[in-house]
Design a protein around this motif. Structure first.
Motif, PDB file in Angstrom:
ATOM      1  N   GLN A 101      51.265 -11.910 -41.467  1.00 63.26           N
ATOM      2  CA  GLN A 101      52.174 -13.037 -41.296  1.00 63.26           C
ATOM      3  C   GLN A 101      52.490 -13.201 -39.816  1.00 63.26           C
ATOM      4  N   ASP A 102      52.566 -14.444 -39.367  1.00 70.21           N
ATOM      5  CA  ASP A 102      52.865 -14.737 -37.973  1.00 70.21           C
ATOM      6  C   ASP A 102      54.351 -15.023 -37.833  1.00 70.21           C
ATOM      7  N   SER A 103      55.043 -14.197 -37.045  1.00 68.02           N
ATOM      8  CA  SER A 103      56.478 -14.383 -36.834  1.00 68.02           C
ATOM      9  C   SER A 103      56.790 -14.189 -35.363  1.00 68.02           C
ATOM     10  N   ASP A 104      57.078 -15.308 -34.658  1.00 66.85           N
ATOM     11  CA  ASP A 104      57.405 -15.239 -33.234  1.00 66.85           C
ATOM     12  C   ASP A 104      56.342 -14.491 -32.443  1.00 66.85           C
ATOM     13  N   GLU A 105      55.091 -14.807 -32.705  1.00 63.15           N
ATOM     14  CA  GLU A 105      53.943 -14.250 -31.989  1.00 63.15           C
ATOM     15  C   GLU A 105      53.734 -12.767 -32.252  1.00 63.15           C
ATOM     16  N   ILE A 106      54.368 -12.230 -33.285  1.00 61.72           N
ATOM     17  CA  ILE A 106      54.120 -10.854 -33.712  1.00 61.72           C
ATOM     18  C   ILE A 106      53.587 -10.893 -35.135  1.00 61.72           C
ATOM     19  N   ILE A 107      52.464 -10.211 -35.372  1.00 58.42           N
ATOM     20  CA  ILE A 107      51.846 -10.211 -36.692  1.00 58.42           C
ATOM     21  C   ILE A 107      52.541  -9.190 -37.588  1.00 58.42           C
ATOM     22  N   GLY A 108      53.071  -9.661 -38.712  1.00 53.47           N
ATOM     23  CA  GLY A 108      53.711  -8.770 -39.673  1.00 53.47           C
ATOM     24  C   GLY A 108      52.807  -8.498 -40.858  1.00 53.47           C
ATOM     25  N   GLY A 109      53.243  -7.602 -41.721  1.00 54.39           N
ATOM     26  CA  GLY A 109      52.447  -7.255 -42.890  1.00 54.39           C
ATOM     27  C   GLY A 109      52.466  -8.356 -43.938  1.00 54.39           C
ATOM     28  N   PHE A 110      51.472  -8.340 -44.810  1.00 49.58           N
ATOM     29  CA  PHE A 110      51.375  -9.350 -45.855  1.00 49.58           C
ATOM     30  C   PHE A 110      50.804  -8.723 -47.112  1.00 49.58           C
ATOM     31  N   ASP A 111      51.502  -8.905 -48.245  1.00 47.73           N
ATOM     32  CA  ASP A 111      50.990  -8.422 -49.523  1.00 47.73           C
ATOM     33  C   ASP A 111      51.509  -9.327 -50.643  1.00 47.73           C
ATOM     34  N   GLU A 112      51.155  -8.979 -51.870  1.00 46.84           N
ATOM     35  CA  GLU A 112      51.455  -9.835 -53.016  1.00 46.84           C
ATOM     36  C   GLU A 112      52.955  -9.993 -53.264  1.00 46.84           C
ATOM     37  N   SER A 113      53.743  -9.063 -52.799  1.00 45.33           N
ATOM     38  CA  SER A 113      55.190  -9.143 -53.028  1.00 45.33           C
ATOM     39  C   SER A 113      55.837 -10.334 -52.314  1.00 45.33           C
ATOM     40  N   LEU A 114      55.122 -10.948 -51.377  1.00 44.15           N
ATOM     41  CA  LEU A 114      55.670 -12.054 -50.597  1.00 44.15           C
ATOM     42  C   LEU A 114      55.330 -13.422 -51.174  1.00 44.15           C
ATOM     43  N   LEU A 115      54.586 -13.459 -52.267  1.00 45.43           N
ATOM     44  CA  LEU A 115      54.088 -14.736 -52.783  1.00 45.43           C
ATOM     45  C   LEU A 115      55.193 -15.745 -53.062  1.00 45.43           C
ATOM     46  N   ASP A 116      56.231 -15.345 -53.748  1.00 42.37           N
ATOM     47  CA  ASP A 116      57.277 -16.299 -54.139  1.00 42.37           C
ATOM     48  C   ASP A 116      57.970 -16.914 -52.932  1.00 42.37           C
ATOM     49  N   GLU A 117      58.255 -16.112 -51.923  1.00 46.07           N
ATOM     50  CA  GLU A 117      59.012 -16.623 -50.774  1.00 46.07           C
ATOM     51  C   GLU A 117      58.152 -17.398 -49.785  1.00 46.07           C
ATOM     52  N   MET A 118      56.832 -17.208 -49.807  1.00 48.89           N
ATOM     53  CA  MET A 118      55.996 -17.862 -48.813  1.00 48.89           C
ATOM     54  C   MET A 118      55.479 -19.233 -49.265  1.00 48.89           C
ATOM     55  N   ILE A 119      55.588 -19.564 -50.545  1.00 44.71           N
ATOM     56  CA  ILE A 119      55.117 -20.865 -51.035  1.00 44.71           C
ATOM     57  C   ILE A 119      56.206 -21.911 -50.804  1.00 44.71           C
ATOM     58  N   LEU A 120      55.848 -22.983 -50.112  1.00 41.89           N
ATOM     59  CA  LEU A 120      56.812 -24.001 -49.712  1.00 41.89           C
ATOM     60  C   LEU A 120      56.330 -25.393 -50.097  1.00 41.89           C
ATOM     61  N   PRO A 121      57.247 -26.370 -50.200  1.00 40.98           N
ATOM     62  CA  PRO A 121      56.825 -27.752 -50.459  1.00 40.98           C
ATOM     63  C   PRO A 121      56.028 -28.288 -49.274  1.00 40.98           C
ATOM     64  N   ASP A 122      54.984 -29.026 -49.565  1.00 44.21           N
ATOM     65  CA  ASP A 122      54.186 -29.636 -48.513  1.00 44.21           C
ATOM     66  C   ASP A 122      54.750 -31.020 -48.194  1.00 44.21           C
ATOM     67  N   GLY A 123      54.149 -31.694 -47.233  1.00 42.81           N
ATOM     68  CA  GLY A 123      54.654 -33.001 -46.814  1.00 42.81           C
ATOM     69  C   GLY A 123      54.470 -34.100 -47.840  1.00 42.81           C
ATOM     70  N   LYS A 124      53.520 -33.937 -48.749  1.00 40.21           N
ATOM     71  CA  LYS A 124      53.252 -34.950 -49.768  1.00 40.21           C
ATOM     72  C   LYS A 124      53.959 -34.598 -51.078  1.00 40.21           C
ATOM     73  N   PRO A 125      54.269 -35.606 -51.896  1.00 40.56           N
ATOM     74  CA  PRO A 125      54.863 -35.317 -53.210  1.00 40.56           C
ATOM     75  C   PRO A 125      53.900 -34.484 -54.068  1.00 40.56           C
TER      76      PRO A 125
END
Length: 241
Positions: A101-125
């Motif tokens: 994960q990219d956070s303020d130019e520092i790469i953080g860890g990424f795994d399946e536990s983050l799925l719910d929080e990382m999915i966001l609405p896109d610009g289109k309906p």
């Protein structure tokens, strides 16, 4: 003999500054930093020295965006999660590929536990997305083409579920892991340059390095290489002044 003593003292001072200055607190030793062009402009151009240590970057990265426009929200989210799980599974098979994960130019860890929080609405309906980093470790024999090819091939072979797509966002970037560990090598290069510079003026001159309290800085020196430096300046003066 007097000039040698002064030079040795100057070198000792530089080494002490490298251990106690603000630069040492700039990042944890395990941080993975994204190299951007803005880093070079952090200091005035007149303070950017000629002395730099060339180092091969640790990883080449690309940001990807997994998007889905399935109308029904529940199904859309499941399709996104299923595709991202395929990304994780495919990455686990390849020792040269990792995710983050990219956070303020520092790469953080990424795994399946983050799925719910990382999915966001896109610009289109009726559209959602998730964004993360795909990276590949850079070997000594790598070329820019082979390294970028690994990332492009990885993105293409991941199985997409439903109406999901995996899109590359922006360009390829380099990362550096634990920048602070390279500070002693840069200090040593500066000390060697200082000794040579003073010697060129003769035995009656002394040299002082100013600015070593600055943080370690870097810029892209080639397709896969970085130049590491500390903004400083040298003052060469007659002995006793």
């Amino acid at each position: 003999m007097k000039s040698r003593t002064l030079l040795a003292a100057g070198t000792a001072l530089m080494l002490a500054l490298s251990a106690t200055g603000p630069g040492q607190a700039q990042s944890n030793s395990v941080d993975e930093i994204v190299v951007t062009g803005s880093k070079l402009n952090e200091y005035d151009a007149t303070e950017t020295p000629q002395v730099a240590v060339i180092h091969r970057a640790d990883n080449l990265i690309i940001q990807v965006k997994v998007v889905c426009d399935t109308r029904e929200k529940g199904q859309r989210l499941e399709e996104l999660k299923a595709t991202i799980r395929n990304v994780l599974k495919e990455a686990a098979k390849d020792p040269r590929i990792d995710l983050g994960q990219d956070s303020d130019e520092i790469i953080g860890g990424f795994d399946e536990s983050l799925l719910d929080e990382m999915i966001l609405p896109d610009g289109k309906p009726d559209s959602s997305y998730a964004s993360f980093i795909v990276k590949t470790s850079i070997a000594k024999d790598d070329t820019y083409r082979t390294a970028t090819g690994r990332l492009e091939s990885f993105i293409k072979r991941v199985g997409k579920v439903g109406r999901t797509e995996i899109l590359a966002v922006g360009g390829f970037e380099l990362t550096l892991i634990g920048p602070a560990q390279y500070r002693p090598a840069v200090i040593a290069a500066i000390a060697e340059d200082a000794r040579k510079s003073a010697a060129a003026f003769g035995p009656d001159y002394q040299v002082k390095a100013i600015g070593l309290e600055h943080s370690l800085a870097w810029y892209r020196a080639g397709p896969l290489d970085l130049a590491l430096y500390i903004p400083y300046r040298l003052e060469i003066s007659p002995l006793g002044k």
